[in-house]
Design an enzyme around this catalytic site. Sequence first.
Site, PDB file in Angstrom:
ATOM      1  N   HIS A 102       0.835  -1.205   0.000  1.00 48.91           N
ATOM      2  CA  HIS A 102       0.000   0.000   0.000  1.00 48.91           C
ATOM      3  C   HIS A 102       0.871   1.257   0.000  1.00 48.91           C
ATOM      4  O   HIS A 102       0.635   2.188  -0.782  1.00 48.91           O
ATOM      5  CB  HIS A 102      -0.916   0.002   1.223  1.00 48.91           C
ATOM      6  CG  HIS A 102      -1.709   1.258   1.397  1.00 48.91           C
ATOM      7  ND1 HIS A 102      -2.965   1.422   0.862  1.00 48.91           N
ATOM      8  CD2 HIS A 102      -1.420   2.419   2.033  1.00 48.91           C
ATOM      9  CE1 HIS A 102      -3.416   2.631   1.162  1.00 48.91           C
ATOM     10  NE2 HIS A 102      -2.493   3.258   1.877  1.00 48.91           N
ATOM     11  N   GLU A 103       1.873   1.281   0.864  1.00 50.86           N
ATOM     12  CA  GLU A 103       2.754   2.454   0.922  1.00 50.86           C
ATOM     13  C   GLU A 103       3.569   2.587  -0.360  1.00 50.86           C
ATOM     14  O   GLU A 103       3.823   3.702  -0.826  1.00 50.86           O
ATOM     15  CB  GLU A 103       3.675   2.361   2.144  1.00 50.86           C
ATOM     16  CG  GLU A 103       2.949   2.372   3.485  1.00 50.86           C
ATOM     17  CD  GLU A 103       2.023   3.567   3.642  1.00 50.86           C
ATOM     18  OE1 GLU A 103       2.320   4.640   3.089  1.00 50.86           O
ATOM     19  OE2 GLU A 103       0.985   3.420   4.315  1.00 50.86           O
ATOM     20  N   HIS A 106       1.708   4.505  -2.882  1.00 53.07           N
ATOM     21  CA  HIS A 106       1.805   5.962  -2.801  1.00 53.07           C
ATOM     22  C   HIS A 106       3.025   6.477  -3.558  1.00 53.07           C
ATOM     23  O   HIS A 106       2.963   7.534  -4.197  1.00 53.07           O
ATOM     24  CB  HIS A 106       1.878   6.402  -1.340  1.00 53.07           C
ATOM     25  CG  HIS A 106       0.584   6.310  -0.606  1.00 53.07           C
ATOM     26  ND1 HIS A 106      -0.589   6.820  -1.115  1.00 53.07           N
ATOM     27  CD2 HIS A 106       0.270   5.758   0.599  1.00 53.07           C
ATOM     28  CE1 HIS A 106      -1.580   6.604  -0.243  1.00 53.07           C
ATOM     29  NE2 HIS A 106      -1.078   5.947   0.797  1.00 53.07           N
TER      30      HIS A 106
END
Length: 229
Positions: A102-103, A106
Amino acid sequence: MEAGLDNALLWILILPGMILGGLAQTWVKGAVSRFSRVPLSQGLTGAQVARMVLDSKGLRQVRIEPVRGVLSDHYDPRSQVLRLSEPVYGASTIAAAGIAAHEAGHAIQDAEDYAPMEFRTAIVPLVKAGSSIAPLIFFGGLLIQSPAVMWAGAILFGASSLFALVTLPVEFDASRRALNHLQGLGILRGEGEMDGARKVLRAAAWTYVAAAVAAIGSWAIYLLMSRRR
């Protein structure tokens, strides 16, 4: 009678955010705790998962560093550093894989100039100013009985609500990217592992929904008080 209606309206504006916030925090902590005990069949740590996702998009310049805390994982677009909490950085679990991917999502958004993320980053200075200065301006206006100053404080406080709303598509998109990469790169195998990562990311997403509801409710209170004056 009017005071009673005002009090009831205030509770209507406050309660949804409080309830959703509490439920979301309980949900995400439960999901992370549960799937932090489920090992990843590939044996990859969170840091290795993030590295694989980043490298698949050619983002070898993005560094990955451990950071203290729990659920303190984040991507810093200014220094292009992905920071993973210690329970994620070195852990080989379903939860660690989902959070790390998920990170990394980004970082990919940043590299691709994903519009909602670019806008969110751009308004950060306004949000910081709004969250610290707006209440002072608002209650200063209340003290001197100046509706114009109160409205200025209320409108400035709205930057926090705008930030919370813009955060929703940014976080949902990062989770979508994460799941696609986890499956596409063969990091997660089988529907069981994918379902576990999906539950962790879905629970985390609700914390942002709760934050948006709470921010809008707080802003509505400021606007209501300004209108009453």
